[in-house]
Design a protein around this motif. Sequence first.
Motif, PDB file in Angstrom:
ATOM      1  N   LEU B 107       0.910  -1.274  -0.029  1.00  0.00           N
ATOM      2  CA  LEU B 107       0.006  -0.087  -0.044  1.00  0.00           C
ATOM      3  C   LEU B 107       0.820   1.247   0.072  1.00  0.00           C
ATOM      4  CD1 LEU B 107      -3.115   1.022   0.033  1.00  0.00           C
ATOM      5  CD2 LEU B 107      -2.939   0.725   2.439  1.00  0.00           C
ATOM      6  N   VAL B 110       2.216   1.912  -3.293  1.00  0.00           N
ATOM      7  CA  VAL B 110       1.378   2.167  -4.513  1.00  0.00           C
ATOM      8  C   VAL B 110       0.963   3.891  -4.077  1.00  0.00           C
ATOM      9  CG1 VAL B 110      -1.204   2.107  -5.124  1.00  0.00           C
ATOM     10  CG2 VAL B 110       0.166   0.148  -4.757  1.00  0.00           C
ATOM     11  N   ALA B 111       1.142   4.144  -2.734  1.00  0.00           N
ATOM     12  CA  ALA B 111       0.494   5.446  -2.292  1.00  0.00           C
ATOM     13  C   ALA B 111       1.540   6.234  -2.701  1.00  0.00           C
ATOM     14  CB  ALA B 111       0.296   5.661  -0.637  1.00  0.00           C
ATOM     15  N   GLN B 114       2.385   6.027  -7.139  1.00  0.00           N
ATOM     16  CA  GLN B 114       1.306   5.990  -8.049  1.00  0.00           C
ATOM     17  C   GLN B 114       1.124   6.872  -9.060  1.00  0.00           C
ATOM     18  OE1 GLN B 114      -2.794   7.149  -6.525  1.00  0.00           O
ATOM     19  NE2 GLN B 114      -1.329   7.474  -4.506  1.00  0.00           N
ATOM     20  N   ASN B 137      -7.136  -4.192  -3.387  1.00  0.00           N
ATOM     21  CA  ASN B 137      -8.160  -4.042  -4.285  1.00  0.00           C
ATOM     22  C   ASN B 137      -9.427  -4.290  -4.124  1.00  0.00           C
ATOM     23  OD1 ASN B 137      -8.766  -2.856  -6.801  1.00  0.00           O
ATOM     24  ND2 ASN B 137      -8.515  -4.360  -8.004  1.00  0.00           N
ATOM     25  N   ILE B 142      -6.951   0.557  -3.026  1.00  0.00           N
ATOM     26  CA  ILE B 142      -6.263   0.794  -4.158  1.00  0.00           C
ATOM     27  C   ILE B 142      -7.232   0.453  -5.418  1.00  0.00           C
ATOM     28  CG2 ILE B 142      -4.039   0.444  -3.197  1.00  0.00           C
ATOM     29  CD1 ILE B 142      -3.803  -1.989  -4.831  1.00  0.00           C
ATOM     30  N   TYR B 157      -1.918   1.176 -10.776  1.00  0.00           N
ATOM     31  CA  TYR B 157      -2.717   1.282  -9.514  1.00  0.00           C
ATOM     32  C   TYR B 157      -2.453   2.439  -8.868  1.00  0.00           C
ATOM     33  CZ  TYR B 157      -3.734  -3.664 -10.102  1.00  0.00           C
ATOM     34  OH  TYR B 157      -4.117  -4.874 -10.564  1.00  0.00           O
ATOM     35  N   THR B 159      -4.266   5.085  -5.253  1.00  0.00           N
ATOM     36  CA  THR B 159      -5.037   4.868  -4.186  1.00  0.00           C
ATOM     37  C   THR B 159      -6.441   5.429  -4.324  1.00  0.00           C
ATOM     38  OG1 THR B 159      -4.038   6.802  -3.329  1.00  0.00           O
ATOM     39  CG2 THR B 159      -3.213   4.890  -2.309  1.00  0.00           C
ATOM     40  N   THR B 160      -7.443   5.242  -3.428  1.00  0.00           N
ATOM     41  CA  THR B 160      -8.687   5.687  -3.494  1.00  0.00           C
ATOM     42  C   THR B 160      -9.035   6.770  -2.321  1.00  0.00           C
ATOM     43  OG1 THR B 160      -9.476   3.816  -1.961  1.00  0.00           O
ATOM     44  CG2 THR B 160      -9.589   3.340  -4.413  1.00  0.00           C
ATOM     45  N   PHE B 163      -9.078   5.125   0.802  1.00  0.00           N
ATOM     46  CA  PHE B 163      -7.487   5.045   1.358  1.00  0.00           C
ATOM     47  C   PHE B 163      -7.396   6.081   2.469  1.00  0.00           C
ATOM     48  CE2 PHE B 163      -3.487   6.788   1.079  1.00  0.00           C
ATOM     49  CZ  PHE B 163      -2.564   5.765   1.576  1.00  0.00           C
TER      50      PHE B 163
END
Lengths: 266, 197
Positions: B107, B110-111, B114, B137, B142, B157, B159-160, B163
């Motif tokens: 995570l 990805v954070a 991204q 996911n 993510i 990918y 983050t959302t 997140f």
Amino acid sequence: MATDPLRTTPPELLVRLDAFEGPLDLLLELIRKHEIDVFDIPISFITEEYLRFVRSVETVDLEIGGEWLEMAALLIFIKSKMLLPKEEFPNDEDGPDPREELVERLLEYQRYKAAAQGLDSRAMLERDVFTHPEKSREFTSLLGPPPIKEASLSDLLEALERVVARSKVDGRWVYEVSSQQLTLRSVILEIADVLTNHPRIRFEDLFEHGDLSRHRIVTTFLALLEMTRLKMIKLFQSRLEGDQLWIERSIFDIDEVSQLLELHHE
Amino acid sequence: MNEQPTAARPTTDIDLLKGHLEAVFFAADEPLARTHISGLFPEEPPENLERALRQLKLDFSGTSRGIHLVEVAGGFQFRTNADFNQAVLRLYEVRPFKLSKAALETLAIVAYRQPVTRAQVDEIRGVDSSGMVKKLNELELITVIGRMDDIGRPNLYGTTQRFLQFFGLKGLSDLPTLDQLEIDFEMILENGSQEEE
């Protein structure tokens, strides 16, 4: 460098390999424990320690992922390069250090490890902080009861067999003529009704009322299949209680759905 | 109009507005953005709203308050005080939600990186991360935000919003920079070099 490289890995490091996230994690831990300067890694010492560690796991007869061996190969490769005479590089000190790429990877990995710790130390939802429970169902759904394995068709058939065995008298079916009209829809509504009050029931609970005619068993079976297909329920196999099959409602208002079903059919 | 003699000083407009805001935050199911809030009170001057928000945030803060008003994912939200998490967990009769070390590492990569492909995550971690990517996911921490223009067009990918909510971040810029994190590592380096004479 290499002041006292023959110190061995302290016993507390000889734990399970899966305590580490991967070879890089292990290398960083070795570097930390031995207080090694990451920019001047005594490569033969660290290779030795790494291999010792991986071997100790091998002797416990555990399967080792390919990435562990890949790193071992890389370390040995770097070590052999270090042993080559330096004359190839005219500027003596300016030749590329074979360790450079590995060091960069270690540094980068270390950065993200720190970032991960940073995330972990934050006030995390559903662990440290909570929002209005009714409004955060999507979050609270992460909690729920202890997980059980989702049932396969064969689990369902096995459970069915057990009920069928119970229903037979002396190994034969009891034949009976019933005036009751048992339809698939009525059985679905019946099950839905039970699930409205009990979110999770045992498969056997559906046959508690004594009616164990073949027609009833088969219709119930079909109803469960249909409800699974409509995503009204989920079938689970309990891990703890043998081969117990559980039926769990997977939608919030099962009553409403069964009413929709009724409208749909009439 | 007859004022009641014993009544305390009538509440000011700001106090009234704070009450409104409190009610709205209590009933909301998501963090409320400033634009959303001002949309709820169109006749209210922006500076009043801002003042009320600031005061309310102050009211709902501090170690003894059970509920805090926090700024998260670009909005305001009531959240329980982290110091009292054990009490809430007892109420729910559950164990706290936990992310594994592997999941947190994935995570974090990805954070910070991204948009990033799974292969790039694998490379940094030095291990296969497909399981972790899949899990994150599923948890909607993510998501796929595009495809890389490369062979096989691998998923990129990112983050959302969730997140941000999950970690109580106002936005991605609320994360400490990697440079900041590097300072931690400098200390490790220093320990290492102390070894040398």
